[in-house]
Design an enzyme around this catalytic site. Sequence first.
Site, PDB file in Angstrom:
ATOM      1  CB  VAL A  66      -0.992  -0.154   1.419  1.00 37.07           C
ATOM      2  CG1 VAL A  66      -1.704   1.192   1.320  1.00 37.07           C
ATOM      3  CG2 VAL A  66      -1.806  -1.340   1.398  1.00 37.07           C
ATOM      4  CG  ASN A  95      -5.474  13.916  -9.837  1.00 38.92           C
ATOM      5  OD1 ASN A  95      -6.126  13.200 -10.695  1.00 38.92           O
ATOM      6  ND2 ASN A  95      -5.123  15.227 -10.160  1.00 38.92           N
ATOM      7  CG  ASP A 124      -8.019  16.242  -0.385  1.00 37.06           C
ATOM      8  OD1 ASP A 124      -6.836  16.186   0.414  1.00 37.06           O
ATOM      9  OD2 ASP A 124      -8.333  17.128  -0.993  1.00 37.06           O
ATOM     10  CG  ASN A 151       5.600   8.821  -0.650  1.00 37.02           C
ATOM     11  OD1 ASN A 151       6.912   9.254  -0.829  1.00 37.02           O
ATOM     12  ND2 ASN A 151       4.813   9.365  -1.503  1.00 37.02           N
ATOM     13  CB  SER A 205      12.382  15.329   5.698  1.00 37.57           C
ATOM     14  OG  SER A 205      13.264  16.610   5.535  1.00 37.57           O
ATOM     15  CE1 TYR A 218       7.871  18.145   4.142  1.00 33.61           C
ATOM     16  CE2 TYR A 218       9.956  18.844   4.900  1.00 33.61           C
ATOM     17  CZ  TYR A 218       9.083  17.950   4.070  1.00 33.61           C
ATOM     18  OH  TYR A 218       9.607  16.838   3.500  1.00 33.61           O
ATOM     19  CE  LYS A 222       8.140  14.993   5.676  1.00 34.81           C
ATOM     20  NZ  LYS A 222       7.502  13.623   5.069  1.00 34.81           N
ATOM     21  CB  VAL A 251      14.086  13.144  -3.869  1.00 37.94           C
ATOM     22  CG1 VAL A 251      13.941  12.353  -5.128  1.00 37.94           C
ATOM     23  CG2 VAL A 251      14.755  12.522  -2.822  1.00 37.94           C
ATOM     24  CB  SER A 253       9.688  15.846  -6.021  1.00 44.09           C
ATOM     25  OG  SER A 253       9.652  16.355  -4.947  1.00 44.09           O
TER      26      SER A 253
HETATM   27  N1  LIG Z   1      11.437  15.560  -2.636  1.00 46.07           N
HETATM   28  C1  LIG Z   1      12.226  15.888  -1.595  1.00 46.07           C
HETATM   29  O1  LIG Z   1      13.112  16.868  -1.740  1.00 46.07           O
HETATM   30  C2  LIG Z   1      11.755  15.303  -0.384  1.00 46.07           C
HETATM   31  C3  LIG Z   1      12.907  15.495   0.672  1.00 46.07           C
HETATM   32  C4  LIG Z   1      12.580  14.952   2.033  1.00 46.07           C
HETATM   33  C5  LIG Z   1      11.450  14.342   2.276  1.00 46.07           C
HETATM   34  N2  LIG Z   1      10.527  14.125   1.187  1.00 46.07           N
HETATM   35  C6  LIG Z   1       9.402  13.254   1.326  1.00 46.07           C
HETATM   36  O2  LIG Z   1       8.935  12.371   0.466  1.00 46.07           O
HETATM   37  C7  LIG Z   1       7.583  12.262   0.537  1.00 46.07           C
HETATM   38  C8  LIG Z   1       7.121  12.382  -1.319  1.00 46.07           C
HETATM   39  O3  LIG Z   1       7.521  13.735  -1.613  1.00 46.07           O
HETATM   40  P1  LIG Z   1       7.515  13.920  -2.946  1.00 46.07           P
HETATM   41  O4  LIG Z   1       8.868  14.787  -3.005  1.00 46.07           O
HETATM   42  O5  LIG Z   1       7.469  12.653  -3.748  1.00 46.07           O
HETATM   43  O6  LIG Z   1       6.488  14.943  -3.312  1.00 46.07           O
HETATM   44  P2  LIG Z   1       5.641  15.016  -4.570  1.00 46.07           P
HETATM   45  O7  LIG Z   1       6.292  14.745  -5.825  1.00 46.07           O
HETATM   46  O8  LIG Z   1       4.628  16.322  -4.352  1.00 46.07           O
HETATM   47  O9  LIG Z   1       4.338  13.736  -4.428  1.00 46.07           O
HETATM   48  C9  LIG Z   1       3.510  13.866  -3.249  1.00 46.07           C
HETATM   49  C10 LIG Z   1       2.342  13.131  -3.409  1.00 46.07           C
HETATM   50  O10 LIG Z   1       1.301  12.909  -2.414  1.00 46.07           O
HETATM   51  C11 LIG Z   1       0.157  13.309  -2.811  1.00 46.07           C
HETATM   52  N3  LIG Z   1      -0.628  14.324  -2.027  1.00 46.07           N
HETATM   53  C12 LIG Z   1      -0.250  15.587  -1.547  1.00 46.07           C
HETATM   54  N4  LIG Z   1      -1.184  15.918  -0.869  1.00 46.07           N
HETATM   55  C13 LIG Z   1      -2.222  14.980  -0.667  1.00 46.07           C
HETATM   56  C14 LIG Z   1      -3.469  14.981  -0.103  1.00 46.07           C
HETATM   57  N5  LIG Z   1      -3.882  16.153   0.702  1.00 46.07           N
HETATM   58  N6  LIG Z   1      -4.101  13.843  -0.143  1.00 46.07           N
HETATM   59  C15 LIG Z   1      -3.634  12.891  -0.746  1.00 46.07           C
HETATM   60  N7  LIG Z   1      -2.663  12.669  -1.319  1.00 46.07           N
HETATM   61  C16 LIG Z   1      -1.903  13.939  -1.549  1.00 46.07           C
HETATM   62  C17 LIG Z   1       0.316  13.822  -4.151  1.00 46.07           C
HETATM   63  O11 LIG Z   1      -0.746  13.801  -4.965  1.00 46.07           O
HETATM   64  P3  LIG Z   1      -1.019  14.862  -6.314  1.00 46.07           P
HETATM   65  O12 LIG Z   1      -0.266  14.108  -7.366  1.00 46.07           O
HETATM   66  O13 LIG Z   1      -2.430  14.958  -6.401  1.00 46.07           O
HETATM   67  O14 LIG Z   1      -0.440  16.268  -5.816  1.00 46.07           O
HETATM   68  C18 LIG Z   1       1.491  13.049  -4.523  1.00 46.07           C
HETATM   69  O15 LIG Z   1       1.212  11.774  -5.045  1.00 46.07           O
HETATM   70  C19 LIG Z   1       7.102  13.323   1.315  1.00 46.07           C
HETATM   71  O16 LIG Z   1       6.643  12.822   2.638  1.00 46.07           O
HETATM   72  C20 LIG Z   1       8.241  14.316   1.226  1.00 46.07           C
HETATM   73  O17 LIG Z   1       7.972  15.016   2.641  1.00 46.07           O
HETATM   74  C21 LIG Z   1      10.825  14.707   0.168  1.00 46.07           C
END
Ligand SMILES: NC(=O)c1ccc[n+]([C@@H]2O[C@H](COP(=O)([O-])OP(=O)(O)OC[C@H]3O[C@@H](n4cnc5c(N)ncnc54)[C@H](OP(=O)(O)O)[C@@H]3O)[C@@H](O)[C@H]2O)c1
Length: 343
Positions: A66, A95, A124, A151, A205, A218, A222, A251, A253
């Site tokens: 999951v 979405n 959501d 995640n 994070s 944020y 974490k 990362v 994103s």
């Molecule tokens: N990227 C980095 O640099 C980084 C660094 C440290 C930790 N992280 C952690 O990694 C995890 C993933 O981040 P990411 O960078 O992959 O982010 P991302 O590309 O923005 O993806 C986030 C995902 O969460 C979904 N989401 C956001 N808000 C939501 C809500 N209210 N209800 C349901 N789904 C929701 C998004 O859906 P939609 O497609 O609809 O937006 C998307 O599928 C997070 O926990 C983040 O804190 C990321």
Amino acid sequence: MVSTGFLASVQNYLSEQPKLSLALTLVGGLVVAKFILKTLLVFAEIFVLPGTSLKKYGAKKGAWAVVTGASDGIGKEFSLQLAEQGFNIVLVARNAAKLNEVKDEILNNKRSSAQVDVKVHVIDFSTDDLTEYSKLGAAVQNLDVGILVNNVGRSHAMPVDFIDLDAEEMEGILKVNINANLRVTKSVLPTLLKRKNGLIINVGSFSGSTPCAMLQTYSASKQFLSSWSDALAQELKPKGIDVQLLNTYFVVSKLSKIRRPSLFIPTPHPYVKSVLSKLGVPAGAKWTGRPSTTTPYWSHAIMDWAMNNVLRSKPLEMAFNLSTQKDFRRRALRKQERERKGI
Ligand SMILES: NC(=O)c1ccc[n+]([C@@H]2O[C@H](COP(=O)([O-])OP(=O)(O)OC[C@H]3O[C@@H](n4cnc5c(N)ncnc54)[C@H](OP(=O)(O)O)[C@@H]3O)[C@@H](O)[C@H]2O)c1
């Protein structure tokens, strides 16, 4: 500054005290040897030691994973790679159209020979609606769930001082980064416990281990995840469930708003590949009192090692974080201004 005269008198004194001199040399030698040994072990964890096999959690045996936040970024990549490894996948996010695209991508993935099933579950998390979590629990209760990837995450639209933080943004971060992790786990855990060997991955994070001004909400969410993961890991270990907190630096994103990868900033594909090949390998975290934390990506792990063994200064790390966030804010405001002017 220590004067050369003072050093010379210390040397003179020690030469007249051979036993003290020997004892100091031995203690110094032991400290250096311990540091070298620890460093070698950490680097072996980062570059050599393999992780726990996914077979332990039911890969290619009909088990399900999951994944929350599965429609984009790291969560989408977890879904693709876990399916390639032979897990059926429950994709969870808000979405439906994006989730169905991921579902099609998994089912038509040419890289994968595994025959897997995929279910889409739309929530959501920002609505904080408890009935939605009950529905998720009901949707997974008859599946053989081996892995839960918590995640989903939300960050600040741009770095901002707490006094200026929008109330909706503040509540949204708490609902998505804290409540969703707790409630999804509560919904899925009964199913996970049935198989007596499972894995929960919580995506943390670096900002959870070093407080980050201008991303204070944020960053603290974490930190919550880190403490909760350690406690949960201890409770669930005797029941056969491993809990792991991913210590993640940047990362590429949508959330990080970083588009170009670099040495320290991978795209989600190599990042998730490192997670799945290094399951359970702490990469140094256990040495610094973080029992359920792992830092799977090699350059992130080296940075974590340097912060905890060489720099060892939270004030310096916090000063670095603050100057980075000030820079991000300046750039975000410039971009906003360009968009406003239609440039
Ligand atoms: N990227 C980095 O640099 C980084 C660094 C440290 C930790 N992280 C952690 O990694 C995890 C993933 O981040 P990411 O960078 O992959 O982010 P991302 O590309 O923005 O993806 C986030 C995902 O969460 C979904 N989401 C956001 N808000 C939501 C809500 N209210 N209800 C349901 N789904 C929701 C998004 O859906 P939609 O497609 O609809 O937006 C998307 O599928 C997070 O926990 C983040 O804190 C990321």
